[in-house]
Scaffold this motif. Structure first.
Motif, mmCIF file in Angstrom:
data_model
loop_
_atom_site.group_PDB
_atom_site.id
_atom_site.type_symbol
_atom_site.label_atom_id
_atom_site.label_comp_id
_atom_site.label_asym_id
_atom_site.label_seq_id
_atom_site.Cartn_x
_atom_site.Cartn_y
_atom_site.Cartn_z
ATOM 1 N N ALA A 155 -20.441 -10.500 -4.002
ATOM 2 C CA ALA A 155 -19.800 -9.896 -5.165
ATOM 3 C C ALA A 155 -20.243 -8.441 -5.326
ATOM 4 O O ALA A 155 -21.424 -8.122 -5.234
ATOM 5 C CB ALA A 155 -20.142 -10.686 -6.421
ATOM 6 N N GLY A 156 -19.261 -7.588 -5.563
ATOM 7 C CA GLY A 156 -19.555 -6.188 -5.833
ATOM 8 C C GLY A 156 -19.878 -5.347 -4.615
ATOM 9 O O GLY A 156 -20.258 -4.178 -4.764
ATOM 10 N N GLN A 157 -19.718 -5.901 -3.402
ATOM 11 C CA GLN A 157 -20.100 -5.156 -2.200
ATOM 12 C C GLN A 157 -18.904 -4.625 -1.410
ATOM 13 O O GLN A 157 -19.086 -4.035 -0.352
ATOM 14 C CB GLN A 157 -20.954 -6.041 -1.286
ATOM 15 N N GLY A 158 -17.690 -4.835 -1.893
ATOM 16 C CA GLY A 158 -16.529 -4.264 -1.224
ATOM 17 C C GLY A 158 -16.528 -2.755 -1.352
ATOM 18 O O GLY A 158 -17.249 -2.173 -2.168
ATOM 19 N N ALA A 159 -15.719 -2.075 -0.546
ATOM 20 C CA ALA A 159 -15.720 -0.615 -0.561
ATOM 21 C C ALA A 159 -14.378 -0.086 -0.059
ATOM 22 O O ALA A 159 -13.602 -0.805 0.576
ATOM 23 C CB ALA A 159 -16.856 -0.073 0.294
ATOM 24 N N VAL A 160 -14.119 1.181 -0.358
ATOM 25 C CA VAL A 160 -12.977 1.899 0.181
ATOM 26 C C VAL A 160 -13.517 3.033 1.051
ATOM 27 O O VAL A 160 -14.373 3.806 0.603
ATOM 28 C CB VAL A 160 -12.083 2.466 -0.937
ATOM 29 N N TYR A 161 -13.030 3.122 2.290
ATOM 30 C CA TYR A 161 -13.482 4.147 3.218
ATOM 31 C C TYR A 161 -12.343 5.116 3.530
ATOM 32 O O TYR A 161 -11.171 4.736 3.564
ATOM 33 C CB TYR A 161 -13.980 3.517 4.520
ATOM 34 N N LYS A 162 -12.720 6.355 3.768
ATOM 35 C CA LYS A 162 -11.757 7.414 4.077
ATOM 36 C C LYS A 162 -12.021 7.939 5.483
ATOM 37 O O LYS A 162 -13.151 8.296 5.819
ATOM 38 C CB LYS A 162 -11.890 8.547 3.057
ATOM 39 N N ILE A 163 -10.976 7.988 6.314
ATOM 40 C CA ILE A 163 -11.086 8.520 7.670
ATOM 41 C C ILE A 163 -10.264 9.798 7.736
ATOM 42 O O ILE A 163 -9.057 9.788 7.469
ATOM 43 C CB ILE A 163 -10.587 7.510 8.717
ATOM 44 N N GLN A 164 -10.913 10.897 8.098
ATOM 45 C CA GLN A 164 -10.244 12.178 8.243
ATOM 46 C C GLN A 164 -10.345 12.661 9.676
ATOM 47 O O GLN A 164 -11.279 12.312 10.403
ATOM 48 C CB GLN A 164 -10.874 13.226 7.312
ATOM 49 N N TYR A 165 -9.377 13.498 10.076
ATOM 50 C CA TYR A 165 -9.411 14.065 11.426
ATOM 51 C C TYR A 165 -10.218 15.359 11.417
ATOM 52 O O TYR A 165 -10.003 16.238 10.583
ATOM 53 C CB TYR A 165 -8.001 14.345 11.940
ATOM 54 N N THR A 166 -11.161 15.459 12.358
ATOM 55 C CA THR A 166 -11.929 16.681 12.548
ATOM 56 C C THR A 166 -11.753 17.124 13.984
ATOM 57 O O THR A 166 -12.075 16.375 14.912
ATOM 58 C CB THR A 166 -13.432 16.446 12.262
ATOM 59 N N ALA A 167 -11.245 18.327 14.170
ATOM 60 C CA ALA A 167 -10.998 18.825 15.523
ATOM 61 C C ALA A 167 -12.304 18.959 16.288
ATOM 62 O O ALA A 167 -13.318 19.413 15.740
ATOM 63 C CB ALA A 167 -10.289 20.177 15.463
ATOM 64 N N GLN A 168 -12.317 18.559 17.533
ATOM 65 C CA GLN A 168 -13.509 18.677 18.357
ATOM 66 C C GLN A 168 -13.735 20.128 18.765
ATOM 67 O O GLN A 168 -12.802 20.835 19.152
ATOM 68 C CB GLN A 168 -13.379 17.814 19.614
ATOM 69 N N GLN A 169 -14.983 20.565 18.671
ATOM 70 C CA GLN A 169 -15.324 21.922 19.058
ATOM 71 C C GLN A 169 -15.578 21.974 20.551
ATOM 72 O O GLN A 169 -16.206 21.095 21.117
ATOM 73 C CB GLN A 169 -16.564 22.385 18.298
ATOM 74 N N GLN A 170 -15.093 23.024 21.205
ATOM 75 C CA GLN A 170 -15.275 23.170 22.641
ATOM 76 C C GLN A 170 -16.754 23.359 22.971
ATOM 77 O O GLN A 170 -17.470 24.105 22.296
ATOM 78 C CB GLN A 170 -14.467 24.369 23.156
ATOM 79 N N PHE A 171 -17.203 22.676 24.014
ATOM 80 C CA PHE A 171 -18.603 22.788 24.439
ATOM 81 C C PHE A 171 -18.843 24.131 25.117
ATOM 82 O O PHE A 171 -18.127 24.499 26.055
ATOM 83 C CB PHE A 171 -18.937 21.650 25.405
ATOM 84 N N VAL A 172 -19.825 24.886 24.632
ATOM 85 C CA VAL A 172 -20.203 26.167 25.230
ATOM 86 C C VAL A 172 -21.695 26.116 25.542
ATOM 87 O O VAL A 172 -22.529 25.985 24.635
ATOM 88 C CB VAL A 172 -19.902 27.356 24.281
ATOM 89 N N ARG A 173 -22.052 26.211 26.822
ATOM 90 C CA ARG A 173 -23.450 26.151 27.217
ATOM 91 C C ARG A 173 -24.227 27.307 26.566
ATOM 92 O O ARG A 173 -23.820 28.462 26.646
ATOM 93 C CB ARG A 173 -23.556 26.243 28.747
ATOM 94 N N GLY A 174 -25.339 26.975 25.902
ATOM 95 C CA GLY A 174 -26.170 27.975 25.244
ATOM 96 C C GLY A 174 -25.810 28.243 23.799
ATOM 97 O O GLY A 174 -26.496 29.019 23.124
#
Length: 204
Positions: free
Chosen positions: A141-160
């Motif tokens: 009881a009382g442990q249900g929840a609502v979750y939100k999923i958003q899109y986050t663009a992936q950042q390009q990997f740059v060495r250093g």
């Protein structure tokens, strides 16, 4: 385009299957003679496909999952928003309470994993800003929840790129110095901060 999809929880073993159905006017989906793509016999075996056992009488589901892959199919929402990339347009999101996953069905009927360990989802909705919400069930009881999923663009990997600004320059050396000797913040991606690719995070 007016399509209606309905998820159908399975029942009797060994034929039990979780279904996604496309609803058509006057369509008969075979219960309780068929489940998934197979027909029940009197002994509850299911050796034949429903379309073979009852040709032309019942509608096959769009998708059917056995109980290894799916346990309690739930949720369901078409994606018509713009927050996620264009390939999500027109996708049908659906979930499974028992296996705690969310998948998406593309307009070409390809099934793609979307989220795992989704905390017992029972319903899905797309908000006006394009986020995907899911309602989580709890047996406590009382442990249900609502979750939100958003899109986050992936950042390009740059060495250093220690400071995660998408570039490799003197600012990254200063970031590392402050982190190591001045109580600064560790890089978001330690692997990217390893400028000389020697598997160490240092100023060498």
């Amino acid at each position: 385009n007016g399509d209606i999809h309905v998820n159908d929880v399975g029942s009797f073993p060994p034929c039990q299957a979780e279904e996604v159905n496309r609803i058509i006017r006057g369509g008969n989906y075979g219960w309780s003679l068929c489940e998934g793509f197979y027909a029940f016999e009197q002994d509850r075996s299911c050796p034949q496909r429903c379309a073979v056992r009852y040709p032309g009488q019942y509608q096959d589901p769009l998708l059917a999952f056995n109980r290894t892959d799916s346990a309690v199919i739930t949720g369901g929402a078409f994606y018509r928003a713009n927050q996620f990339p264009s390939e999500y347009g027109g996708n049908y999101f659906f979930a499974d309470l028992g296996r705690s996953w969310i998948k998406r069905l593309t307009p070409t009927h390809e099934v793609i994993d979307f989220a795992i360990n989704a905390s017992k989802p029972v319903d899905l909705k797309v908000s006006p800003d394009g986020s995907l919400y899911y309602l989580s069930h709890s047996y406590s009881a009382g442990q249900g929840a609502v979750y939100k999923i958003q899109y986050t663009a992936q950042q390009q990997f740059v060495r250093g790129d220690a400071n995660s600004d998408g570039r490799y320059n003197i600012g990254d050396a200063l970031y590392i110095l402050i982190d190591l000797f001045g109580g600064g913040k560790e890089p978001q991606c330690v692997g990217a901060a390893d400028a000389n690719d020697d598997s160490t995070y240092s100023i060498a």
